[in-house]
Scaffold this active site. Structure first.
Site, PDB file in Angstrom:
ATOM      1  N   TYR A 159       0.800  -1.224   0.000  1.00 34.39           N
ATOM      2  CA  TYR A 159       0.000   0.000   0.000  1.00 34.39           C
ATOM      3  C   TYR A 159       0.837   1.281   0.000  1.00 34.39           C
ATOM      4  O   TYR A 159       0.277   2.362  -0.066  1.00 34.39           O
ATOM      5  CB  TYR A 159      -0.909   0.022   1.239  1.00 34.39           C
ATOM      6  CG  TYR A 159      -2.185  -0.766   1.076  1.00 34.39           C
ATOM      7  CD1 TYR A 159      -2.165  -2.146   0.939  1.00 34.39           C
ATOM      8  CD2 TYR A 159      -3.428  -0.132   1.047  1.00 34.39           C
ATOM      9  CE1 TYR A 159      -3.326  -2.879   0.785  1.00 34.39           C
ATOM     10  CE2 TYR A 159      -4.602  -0.850   0.897  1.00 34.39           C
ATOM     11  CZ  TYR A 159      -4.548  -2.214   0.771  1.00 34.39           C
ATOM     12  OH  TYR A 159      -5.711  -2.926   0.622  1.00 34.39           O
ATOM     13  N   LYS A 203       2.576 -15.614   2.813  1.00 30.43           N
ATOM     14  CA  LYS A 203       2.735 -16.389   1.581  1.00 30.43           C
ATOM     15  C   LYS A 203       4.236 -16.639   1.424  1.00 30.43           C
ATOM     16  O   LYS A 203       4.841 -16.345   0.394  1.00 30.43           O
ATOM     17  CB  LYS A 203       2.124 -15.580   0.429  1.00 30.43           C
ATOM     18  CG  LYS A 203       1.985 -16.308  -0.875  1.00 30.43           C
ATOM     19  CD  LYS A 203       1.027 -17.482  -0.852  1.00 30.43           C
ATOM     20  CE  LYS A 203       1.235 -18.317  -2.112  1.00 30.43           C
ATOM     21  NZ  LYS A 203       0.668 -19.669  -2.027  1.00 30.43           N
ATOM     22  N   ASP A 242      -3.476 -18.571   1.459  1.00 31.27           N
ATOM     23  CA  ASP A 242      -4.441 -19.242   0.570  1.00 31.27           C
ATOM     24  C   ASP A 242      -5.186 -20.347   1.331  1.00 31.27           C
ATOM     25  O   ASP A 242      -6.405 -20.472   1.245  1.00 31.27           O
ATOM     26  CB  ASP A 242      -3.777 -19.763  -0.717  1.00 31.27           C
ATOM     27  CG  ASP A 242      -2.473 -20.509  -0.488  1.00 31.27           C
ATOM     28  OD1 ASP A 242      -1.983 -20.565   0.658  1.00 31.27           O
ATOM     29  OD2 ASP A 242      -1.930 -21.062  -1.473  1.00 31.27           O
ATOM     30  N   ASP A 252      -6.643  -6.943   4.061  1.00 36.40           N
ATOM     31  CA  ASP A 252      -7.769  -6.324   3.358  1.00 36.40           C
ATOM     32  C   ASP A 252      -8.653  -7.406   2.755  1.00 36.40           C
ATOM     33  O   ASP A 252      -9.875  -7.407   2.920  1.00 36.40           O
ATOM     34  CB  ASP A 252      -7.243  -5.393   2.255  1.00 36.40           C
ATOM     35  CG  ASP A 252      -8.374  -4.781   1.453  1.00 36.40           C
ATOM     36  OD1 ASP A 252      -9.339  -4.308   2.078  1.00 36.40           O
ATOM     37  OD2 ASP A 252      -8.309  -4.801   0.207  1.00 36.40           O
ATOM     38  N   ASP A 289     -12.808  -9.009   4.040  1.00 37.64           N
ATOM     39  CA  ASP A 289     -14.073  -9.059   3.298  1.00 37.64           C
ATOM     40  C   ASP A 289     -14.626 -10.485   3.365  1.00 37.64           C
ATOM     41  O   ASP A 289     -15.834 -10.699   3.527  1.00 37.64           O
ATOM     42  CB  ASP A 289     -13.889  -8.627   1.829  1.00 37.64           C
ATOM     43  CG  ASP A 289     -14.178  -7.131   1.622  1.00 37.64           C
ATOM     44  OD1 ASP A 289     -13.877  -6.325   2.526  1.00 37.64           O
ATOM     45  OD2 ASP A 289     -14.701  -6.774   0.538  1.00 37.64           O
TER      46      ASP A 289
HETATM   47  C1  IPM Z   1     -10.637  -1.070   3.278  1.00 39.23           C
HETATM   48  C2  IPM Z   1     -10.605  -0.576   1.852  1.00 39.23           C
HETATM   49  C3  IPM Z   1      -9.338   0.227   1.575  1.00 39.23           C
HETATM   50  C4  IPM Z   1      -8.152  -0.705   1.807  1.00 39.23           C
HETATM   51  C5  IPM Z   1      -9.279   0.873   0.177  1.00 39.23           C
HETATM   52  C6  IPM Z   1     -10.425   1.814  -0.044  1.00 39.23           C
HETATM   53  C7  IPM Z   1      -7.966   1.564  -0.075  1.00 39.23           C
HETATM   54  O1  IPM Z   1     -10.748  -1.643   0.973  1.00 39.23           O
HETATM   55  O2  IPM Z   1     -10.588  -0.239   4.198  1.00 39.23           O
HETATM   56  O3  IPM Z   1     -10.749  -2.287   3.497  1.00 39.23           O
HETATM   57  O4  IPM Z   1      -7.766  -1.462   0.916  1.00 39.23           O
HETATM   58  O5  IPM Z   1      -7.610  -0.653   2.903  1.00 39.23           O
HETATM   59 MN    MN Z   2     -11.216  -3.528   1.941  1.00 39.83          MN
END
Ligand code: IPM
Ligand code: MN
Ligand code: NAD
Length: 361
Positions: A139, A190, A223, A247, A251
């Site tokens: 990042y 990884k 993975d 990140d 999700d």
């Molecule tokens: C999150 C988002 C951010 C990240 C993006 C918007 C840069 O996906 O906060 O999870 O990748 O950290």
């Molecule tokens: Mn995210």
């Protein structure tokens, strides 16, 4: 020294505005009804402002957040009208990096059996916390292009891992596990493919683990972690990993306990002596342009996020209180469609506020 009780409110873009409106009302209720000494500071930053006058994060605003705020409540940043996301990088990544908020703490805790989509699994099987490194990795925007726009184009993004950065996020994960009675810390990397950074993470993990002999330190390839999170989420209590993997897996983690509409997060700097510093609190989700402006966004992730924020400011017990109200909203289906209800954003927020007002007496 106690943290200042000034809270910067930054709704941002898309559904960020809708869900932070609910979060703000909760804070306002704590201020007026429970007498919490909070000062709310509304910030007009995001895509609209950027498109209006080019402002992303003014230096004086940043300095005020750094020096005089205890927390920032952020909705989301990201707008189709700003395809290069310049404002989001400056504001969101700018705060994470420049305030050195290296620990992105993302709880994954199912509040109802119904929210767990896995066959044969229930709420008791999904209860872990991800410690995502938040200031380094891929990042950092170190890299470059060569021969851009030609058939020989090269694009490079460097993956930066420092000994200090890796060690402190691993240490934060172990310390949290110890303080919360969790036995196992998994480190996901990884290292079978990414040899240099993997080697650093492996060594730092083993060395820090020695300082926490009561914890069981386990390694898992990222993975395989994705596989196990779906097959056997009950294996996990605390997971520590780098910025990008963190990140992505958060999700996935959100999907295990009801989706992005109910996933909260905190970005904090953990000082070795425990001195509190300003923290950034945001739901895990983005600006969701597909549902923005339709009163469909689930505000419960933001409600839980406000709980983390209040706990950070020293109001012990409020995270638990708000979590219980969110649990009631889900159980009684006083919530949005993504978590099985029929209400809109505003009505879900009203349910939470009404319950909270009753509790605060
Ligand atoms: C999150 C988002 C951010 C990240 C993006 C918007 C840069 O996906 O906060 O999870 O990748 O950290
Ligand atoms: Mn995210
Ligand atoms: P997203 O999280 O905005 O949406 C993904 C899916 O989840 C969409 O279908 C959306 O409708 C749904 N969703 C998200 N939040 C919800 C909620 N509260 N209630 C109900 N449904 C919800 O991810 P995306 O579509 O990939 O990204 C949209 C924009 O947001 C992009 O510009 C991205 O960069 C940005 N983003 C910002 C942040 C942040 O500011 N922290 C986080 C993630 C994405």
């Amino acid at each position: 020294m106690a943290l200042p009780r000034k809270v910067a409110i930054l709704p941002g873009d898309g559904i960020g505005k809708e869900v932070v409106a609910v979060g703000r009302e909760i804070l306002e209720l704590y201020r007026t009804k429970a007498g919490f000494p909070l000062e709310l500071w509304d910030l007009d930053l995001g895509a609209d402002r950027y498109l209006r006058d080019g402002t992303t994060m003014p230096e004086d605003v940043f300095a005020e957040i750094r020096d005089n705020c205890g927390a920032v409540l952020l909705g989301a940043l990201g707008d189709p009208r700003v395809p290069n996301l310049e404002h989001a990088r400056d504001i969101l990544l700018g705060m994470r990096f420049r305030l050195d908020l290296f620990a992105n703490v993302r709880p994954c805790r199912a509040l109802d059996d119904r929210l767990v989509p896995l066959k044969g699994k229930g709420a008791k099987d999904v209860d872990f916390v991800v410690f995502r490194e938040n200031t380094e990795g891929i990042y950092v925007n170190v890299g470059g292009n060569f021969k851009k726009g030609t058939p020989d184009e090269i694009a490079v993004n460097e993956d930066i891992n420092t000994r200090k950065g890796v060690e402190r996020i691993i240490r934060a994960a172990f310390a949290w596990a110890q303080n919360h009675g969790k036995k196992t810390v998994h480190m996901a990397d990884k290292s079978n493919a990414m040899r240099q950074s993997g080697d650093l993470w492996q060594r730092a993990f083993q060395e820090v683990a020695r300082d926490y002999p009561a914890s069981s330190a386990k390694h898992v390839y990222v993975d395989a972690l994705c596989l196990f999170m779906v097959q056997a989420p009950e294996r996990f209590e605390v997971i520590v990993t780098n910025n990008l993997f963190g990140d992505i897996i958060t999700d996935l983690a959100a999907a295990l306990h009801g989706g992005l509409g109910i996933a909260c997060s905190a970005s904090v700097h953990v000082t070795p002596d425990g001195t509190p510093r300003v923290g950034l609190f945001e739901p895990v989700h983005g600006s969701a342009p597909d549902i923005a402006g339709h009163d469909k966004a689930n505000p419960l992730a933001t409600v839980l996020t406000v709980g983390m924020l209040l706990e950070h400011l020293g109001f012990a017990g409020e995270e638990r209180r708000l979590e219980q109200i969110v649990q009631a909203a889900v159980r009684e289906k006083k919530c949005t469609a993504d978590v099985g209800g029929t209400l809109g954003t505003k009505a879900t927020g009203a349910f939470v506020l009404e319950r909270l007002a009753r509790e605060l007496g």
